[in-house]
Scaffold this motif. Structure first.
Motif, PDB file in Angstrom:
ATOM      1  N   LEU A 195      -2.646   0.692 -10.941  1.00 40.90           N
ATOM      2  CA  LEU A 195      -4.097   0.536 -10.847  1.00 40.90           C
ATOM      3  C   LEU A 195      -4.499  -0.929 -10.729  1.00 40.90           C
ATOM      4  CD1 LEU A 195      -6.794   2.038 -10.868  1.00 40.90           C
ATOM      5  CD2 LEU A 195      -6.685   2.065 -13.362  1.00 40.90           C
ATOM      6  N   LEU A 209      -3.380  -2.176  -7.339  1.00 44.49           N
ATOM      7  CA  LEU A 209      -4.262  -1.615  -6.312  1.00 44.49           C
ATOM      8  C   LEU A 209      -5.581  -2.382  -6.251  1.00 44.49           C
ATOM      9  CD1 LEU A 209      -4.761   0.741  -4.277  1.00 44.49           C
ATOM     10  CD2 LEU A 209      -5.777   1.981  -6.211  1.00 44.49           C
ATOM     11  N   GLN A 253      -6.972   6.594  -6.331  1.00 44.18           N
ATOM     12  CA  GLN A 253      -6.744   5.396  -5.524  1.00 44.18           C
ATOM     13  C   GLN A 253      -7.849   5.221  -4.486  1.00 44.18           C
ATOM     14  OE1 GLN A 253      -2.775   4.453  -4.129  1.00 44.18           O
ATOM     15  NE2 GLN A 253      -1.861   5.792  -5.688  1.00 44.18           N
ATOM     16  N   LEU A 302       2.326   1.781  -3.410  1.00 42.24           N
ATOM     17  CA  LEU A 302       1.308   2.291  -4.328  1.00 42.24           C
ATOM     18  C   LEU A 302       1.048   3.779  -4.099  1.00 42.24           C
ATOM     19  CD1 LEU A 302      -1.108  -0.743  -4.317  1.00 42.24           C
ATOM     20  CD2 LEU A 302       0.107   0.161  -6.309  1.00 42.24           C
ATOM     21  N   GLN A 303       1.194   4.237  -2.869  1.00 42.57           N
ATOM     22  CA  GLN A 303       1.014   5.660  -2.580  1.00 42.57           C
ATOM     23  C   GLN A 303       2.082   6.505  -3.271  1.00 42.57           C
ATOM     24  OE1 GLN A 303      -1.646   7.125  -0.496  1.00 42.57           O
ATOM     25  NE2 GLN A 303      -2.329   5.152  -1.267  1.00 42.57           N
ATOM     26  N   HIS A 321       0.840  -1.201   0.000  1.00 48.14           N
ATOM     27  CA  HIS A 321       0.000   0.000   0.000  1.00 48.14           C
ATOM     28  C   HIS A 321       0.876   1.253   0.000  1.00 48.14           C
ATOM     29  CE1 HIS A 321      -3.443   2.572   0.824  1.00 48.14           C
ATOM     30  NE2 HIS A 321      -2.726   3.131   1.772  1.00 48.14           N
ATOM     31  N   HIS A 378      -3.818   9.982  -5.528  1.00 44.85           N
ATOM     32  CA  HIS A 378      -4.414   9.429  -4.303  1.00 44.85           C
ATOM     33  C   HIS A 378      -5.929   9.506  -4.374  1.00 44.85           C
ATOM     34  CE1 HIS A 378      -0.656   9.789  -1.540  1.00 44.85           C
ATOM     35  NE2 HIS A 378      -0.378   9.259  -2.700  1.00 44.85           N
TER      36      HIS A 378
END
Length: 164
Positions: free
Chosen positions: A129, A132, A39, A29-30, A26, A36
């Protein structure tokens, strides 16, 4: 009937190790160039589809804490019938829905949905993406199976856990 949590993964030694690694993904991915805001919308929509109250609570509150409006947060479930999402966000939400509902679609993610997403996102953003979506679906399934309940999340808690 009151639902009781089955296991507090953070209080289980092995579970805490797994959670730490999920939080690390996570955190990575940030750092992606995928916004964000997008996300949060993706994680909220997948969590709604999967019926994960814990994750809906987390991602709705994180979206609000990061400045998204209550109108947009409330309309994520009906994004196709609203005017508050950009075409780029709609492409991400469409991809999220098809990737989350793989068992419901004989072909998985359609070429049309993929092309729509590829129109707005570069290859790195698409990798982020897809990752995520996979990660939130895994997290939803864990949380629902373990009866992790929504309602008590405080914004920033995930970030604080990642940075421990």
């Amino acid at each position: 009937m009151m639902i009781e949590p089955r296991i507090d993964i953070m209080k289980n030694e092995f579970g805490a190790k797994l959670a730490k690694r999920l939080f690390a993904v996570h955190g990575l991915l940030q750092q992606a160039s995928l916004s964000h805001r997008t996300q949060n919308l993706v994680m909220l929509r997948a969590s709604q589809i999967n019926g994960c109250g814990n994750c809906i609570d987390i991602h709705a509150k994180e979206a609000a804490a990061e400045g998204d409006t209550s109108t947009r947060i409330n309309l994520v479930a009906g994004w196709r019938h609203s005017t508050v999402f950009t075409e780029e966000e709609q492409a991400a939400l469409a991809l999220t829905e098809e990737a989350t509902r793989l068992a419901d679609a004989s072909e998985g993610v359609s070429d049309e949905t993929w092309a729509r997403a590829a129109k707005y996102y570069d290859e790195d953003q698409l990798v982020a993406l897809v990752t995520l979506i996979a990660m939130i679906n895994a997290t939803n399934r864990m949380a629902v199976t373990l009866n992790q309940l929504g309602g008590s999340y405080e914004p920033g808690l995930i970030e604080a856990t990642i940075n421990k």
